[in-house]
Each structure stands twice: as C-alpha cells, then as structure tokens.
Design a protein around this motif. Structure first.
Motif, PDB file in Angstrom:
ATOM      1  N   LEU A 153       0.822  -1.202   0.000  1.00 27.06           N
ATOM      2  CA  LEU A 153       0.000   0.000   0.000  1.00 27.06           C
ATOM      3  C   LEU A 153       0.860   1.258   0.000  1.00 27.06           C
ATOM      4  CD1 LEU A 153      -2.913  -0.786   2.494  1.00 27.06           C
ATOM      5  CD2 LEU A 153      -3.010  -0.689   0.007  1.00 27.06           C
ATOM      6  N   ALA A 154       2.014   1.174   0.655  1.00 27.28           N
ATOM      7  CA  ALA A 154       2.870   2.347   0.784  1.00 27.28           C
ATOM      8  C   ALA A 154       3.602   2.676  -0.507  1.00 27.28           C
ATOM      9  CB  ALA A 154       3.886   2.142   1.909  1.00 27.28           C
ATOM     10  N   VAL A 155       3.956   1.642  -1.292  1.00 24.20           N
ATOM     11  CA  VAL A 155       4.804   1.889  -2.450  1.00 24.20           C
ATOM     12  C   VAL A 155       4.050   1.888  -3.769  1.00 24.20           C
ATOM     13  CG1 VAL A 155       6.824   0.911  -1.310  1.00 24.20           C
ATOM     14  CG2 VAL A 155       5.390  -0.579  -2.703  1.00 24.20           C
ATOM     15  N   VAL A 156       2.839   1.305  -3.824  1.00 21.71           N
ATOM     16  CA  VAL A 156       2.094   1.288  -5.078  1.00 21.71           C
ATOM     17  C   VAL A 156       1.534   2.685  -5.348  1.00 21.71           C
ATOM     18  CG1 VAL A 156       0.053   0.403  -6.259  1.00 21.71           C
ATOM     19  CG2 VAL A 156       1.510  -1.139  -4.949  1.00 21.71           C
ATOM     20  N   PRO A 157       1.778   3.279  -6.516  1.00 21.74           N
ATOM     21  CA  PRO A 157       1.285   4.621  -6.813  1.00 21.74           C
ATOM     22  C   PRO A 157      -0.241   4.683  -6.788  1.00 21.74           C
ATOM     23  CG  PRO A 157       2.921   3.921  -8.434  1.00 21.74           C
ATOM     24  CD  PRO A 157       2.576   2.720  -7.612  1.00 21.74           C
ATOM     25  N   VAL A 158      -0.736   5.768  -6.221  1.00 19.21           N
ATOM     26  CA  VAL A 158      -2.185   5.947  -6.174  1.00 19.21           C
ATOM     27  C   VAL A 158      -2.593   6.742  -7.408  1.00 19.21           C
ATOM     28  CG1 VAL A 158      -4.114   6.731  -4.762  1.00 19.21           C
ATOM     29  CG2 VAL A 158      -1.991   6.023  -3.662  1.00 19.21           C
ATOM     30  N   CYS A 159      -2.575   6.040  -8.549  1.00 18.38           N
ATOM     31  CA  CYS A 159      -2.879   6.740  -9.785  1.00 18.38           C
ATOM     32  C   CYS A 159      -4.074   6.134 -10.499  1.00 18.38           C
ATOM     33  CB  CYS A 159      -1.659   6.745 -10.717  1.00 18.38           C
ATOM     34  SG  CYS A 159      -1.073   5.094 -11.101  1.00 18.38           S
ATOM     35  N   VAL A 176       2.603  14.382  -3.262  1.00 23.06           N
ATOM     36  CA  VAL A 176       2.061  13.470  -4.268  1.00 23.06           C
ATOM     37  C   VAL A 176       2.725  12.105  -4.078  1.00 23.06           C
ATOM     38  CG1 VAL A 176       1.534  15.269  -5.937  1.00 23.06           C
ATOM     39  CG2 VAL A 176       3.797  14.237  -5.943  1.00 23.06           C
ATOM     40  N   PRO A 177       2.023  11.041  -4.457  1.00 18.28           N
ATOM     41  CA  PRO A 177       2.575   9.697  -4.258  1.00 18.28           C
ATOM     42  C   PRO A 177       3.786   9.455  -5.139  1.00 18.28           C
ATOM     43  CG  PRO A 177       0.547   9.599  -5.524  1.00 18.28           C
ATOM     44  CD  PRO A 177       0.673  11.002  -5.046  1.00 18.28           C
ATOM     45  N   ALA A 178       4.648   8.541  -4.684  1.00 13.47           N
ATOM     46  CA  ALA A 178       5.799   8.147  -5.479  1.00 13.47           C
ATOM     47  C   ALA A 178       5.334   7.342  -6.689  1.00 13.47           C
ATOM     48  CB  ALA A 178       6.775   7.322  -4.634  1.00 13.47           C
ATOM     49  N   GLY A 179       6.084   7.439  -7.763  1.00 16.23           N
ATOM     50  CA  GLY A 179       5.730   6.752  -8.994  1.00 16.23           C
ATOM     51  C   GLY A 179       5.112   7.714  -9.982  1.00 16.23           C
ATOM     52  N   GLU A 180       4.342   7.195 -10.925  1.00 15.35           N
ATOM     53  CA  GLU A 180       3.645   8.028 -11.896  1.00 15.35           C
ATOM     54  C   GLU A 180       2.197   8.248 -11.459  1.00 15.35           C
ATOM     55  OE1 GLU A 180       3.927   6.657 -15.878  1.00 15.35           O
ATOM     56  OE2 GLU A 180       6.118   6.729 -15.942  1.00 15.35           O
ATOM     57  N   GLY A 181       1.714   9.426 -11.694  1.00 14.08           N
ATOM     58  CA  GLY A 181       0.341   9.743 -11.312  1.00 14.08           C
ATOM     59  C   GLY A 181      -0.150  10.973 -12.040  1.00 14.08           C
TER      60      GLY A 181
END
Length: 392
Positions: free
Chosen positions: A13-19, A54-59
């Motif tokens: 939950l912490a590392v998956v981007p919330v996109c 903003v969350p890590a990753g792409e979003g």
C-alpha cells in the motif's frame, strides 16, 4: 505468518502509486509564495510556488487556480526541494469550463432527476426522466410521454470528469519522493499590463510645480495573486509572432525612473532592460486596477510658452483659398528632466495630467498630454490647450 502477510500488505500500500483512482489536486491553498513580473504591453510572468505531497511513482495531478489567459506552452515546472526526483511527463490545459448547457449536454440520452416544488401547496415531487435533447431547450421523456421542457429543476448525479470549474493544468508526473516538496510553476499570461501616470500641479505663477507619478497596474488575466512579490519591466522586449497568428508583438523602450524611498520600487538593470522591484508584497486581484506610488518631485522649475505653428497644409492652402486669418495659439509647459530640476532619471512613457489651483484653493484640471520615454537631461514639452485671450 499473519504478521508477515500484514506487513507485506502494508508495504505494498505504501509503495504502489495511487494513480488508478481520482487525480490529485492542488489549489491556491497549497501556495507558499507567488511573484508576478509585469511588462508594459499585456503580458506577465507568474511564478507560483506550492507545497505538494504526491505519491511516489507516476500519477496525475490537477494544478488549479492558474490564470485564465495562461499561455500553456510557456509552463515550466521545477521542484525546489528535489529537482532530480520530480518531473512532468505530459501536460494538458483544461479549459472546458462548467455552465448549464455544457452540463446538460453531457447527460443527453441518460436518466436524470427532475425536482418540482409547489411552494403554495408545499408539495415536493421528484421524477425520473431521460434527457433526450438539449438543443434550444430541453426535451424529456417521462414514462411513455415526451415533455418539451419542465417547470422543475434538473438534478444531475455528478459533474462529468471532463468538465471543470476553472482553468486547470493537468499533469502526468513522475515522482521519486513521497515527502512534501516545494514545486515552482512559472508561466506567461496575457491581459495584465502596467503604465505610468503623472500628475503635475502648476504653481500660482506658472513657473514652478510639483510632479507625482503612479504605476497603474491593470489585471484581467483571470487570476488573483495573493501577497505577491511584484516586479515591473521596462525595456524593448521582442516577441516572436507565430506563423498564421494574429497576435501582435509589442515593444517597450528602455526606461528608468526616480523611485520612492522606503517600501516603494527599487530599480536594477536586467540584461538590456530595467527591472523595478516593489519592496513589499501586494495583492493583485482579478479585474482590478491598482495604483502604486512611483515618484514625488516638488519645486520643479517650469516654463510656459505660447506657440503658433505654421504647418505645410497651412502654407499650401494660401494658393487655393483665402488665408486663415486667425491661428490657434497653443499653450505649452516645458520641464527639464535634470538633477538640477529635482528629476534627472529616465521617465517611462505615460500621460501627464495638469492641475492648477483656483482663487478658492481648489485644484482644477487644465489639460493633459502624452510623453514618450524621456532620457535624463531631455526636455519634456506638454501641450496644455489653446489660449483663450491671445490670438495670432
């Protein structure tokens, strides 16, 4: 085993981007600073700094509360906290703004609710209807019947995703930092400009006077800049005209000015231009004309002159018609822009409005004239009007 699975689940939950869900949003409430640099002819540079999480990753991020007349191709985004960890991969400028017809257009062919309230009978009624058309009025199907309009209110379940309440930049971002960071967004916008306005109070004997000047800032850019750092640019800035575009480039002549002390403007050279930095913050509201004191010069030496001009058309008419016996006599006021005359710095172009006290001590308007950018030690010549009692 349960503890291990729980830990793995929380880590995911912490590392998956919330996109996959709703896009993140940023409004003016995230703003930690804004500066506006205004040019003489309908253009401004906005630097909007906001604290974003903003969350890590792409979003996807919706950057809201931008100027309605923004030039989206000029947007530049930079993370001040971690420049190498945040970048914008794709940008869309959303300007399909909400109104009644657009909302109803999105629901043509769908079921909506119609709410009707008879206030005299205190009777409320809600109907389910299918919106068949929204062309020159609404057409509904209720049951097996077709209604050309309805006295009730149309109730929609939600705002369509592709309609927004205000101009918005929508970004597809890449972020390697989940912690809060300050992001600076700069862009050019049209419909904001400044000019200089002067007031010259002529003394009793027409040989002296007091000059004051104001910066007149006109903001119609479609945004309010709260507690902004304001800078003005005077100089000759070239703008490339787009092929096939009707946009005109603008030019500004190099200029400087005598500035008010304290919390007024402070001048500095910038490239081949002059930059004027207001030494305090100010709020620039949308659709507002704001005036800020620019200079004060008291006890100037003036010279009044009566002038009769003989232009080429006047001499030409002597061969073909009766000569004009009475010529207009122009009244001029001359001011030397020199240090000895309490000025001595280049003055930006603007309108000088002249006043003089009557015998009751009340200021009366006596005329106005334009001045061009005026270098140091040059003479300013103002046409006040035409003499009433003197003829030529």
């Amino acid at each position: 085993m349960i503890r291990i699975l729980t830990a793995v689940f929380l880590f995911v939950l912490a590392v998956v981007p919330v996109c996959a869900g709703e896009a993140a949003k940023s409004t003016r409430t995230d703003q930690v600073g804004v500066s506006v640099t205004v040019y003489n002819a309908n253009r401004g540079l906005v630097k909007d700094t906001r604290r974003l999480t903003v969350p890590a990753g792409e979003g996807e991020l919706r950057f809201m509360d931008v100027a309605a007349f923004i030039r989206p191709e000029t947007v530049h985004v930079k993370s001040l906290t971690a420049p190498e960890k945040f970048s914008v991969l794709e940008q869309n400028y959303e300007y399909d703004l909400i109104n009644r017809d657009k909302l109803l257009d999105k629901y043509v062919g769908q079921k909506i609710k119609l709410f009707n309230w008879n206030e005299y009978q205190d009777k409320k009624e809600t109907l389910e209807a299918t919106l068949i058309s929204n062309n020159n009025g609404q057409i509904y199907q209720i049951g097996e019947e077709i209604f050309l309009g309805h006295p009730g209110y149309s109730v929609l379940p939600s705002i369509p995703e592709n309609l927004i309440a205000q101009p918005t930049l929508t970004w597809l971002f890449s972020n390697a930092m989940a912690a809060p960071q300050d992001v600076e967004v700069s862009y050019l916008t049209d419909n904001i400009t400044w000019k200089a306005d002067y007031v010259l109070v002529v003394g009793e004997n027409d040989a002296s006077g007091d000059l004051s000047a104001w910066v007149t800032l006109d903001n119609k850019s479609g945004a309010t800049y709260q507690d902004a750092k304001l800078k003005l640019v005077a100089g000759k800035v070239n703008l490339a005209q787009e092929r096939g575009s009707k946009r005109d480039s603008f030019r500004m002549e190099k200029a400087s000015m005598m500035l008010d002390a304290g919390q007024g403007f402070e001048e500095e050279s910038l490239f081949e231009y002059h930059l004027y930095d207001l030494q305090r913050k100010t709020t620039i509201k949308d659709n507002q004309t704001k005036q800020i004191s620019l200079l004060e010069a008291k006890g100037l030496t003036l010279q009044k002159e009566l002038s009769v001009g003989g232009g080429q058309p006047w001499w030409f008419t002597q061969y073909f018609s009766e000569p004009q016996t009475k010529q207009p006599v122009n009244v001029l006021i001359k001011v030397r822009n020199s240090e000895a005359n309490r000025l001595g710095m280049p003055l930006p172009a603007g309108i000088v409005r002249l006043y003089k006290e009557d015998k009751d001590g009340s200021l009366q308007f006596i005329g106005e004239d334009n001045i061009d950018h005026t270098p140091k030690d040059e003479e300013i010549k103002l046409k006040v009007g035409e003499a009433f009692d003197v003829v030529a």
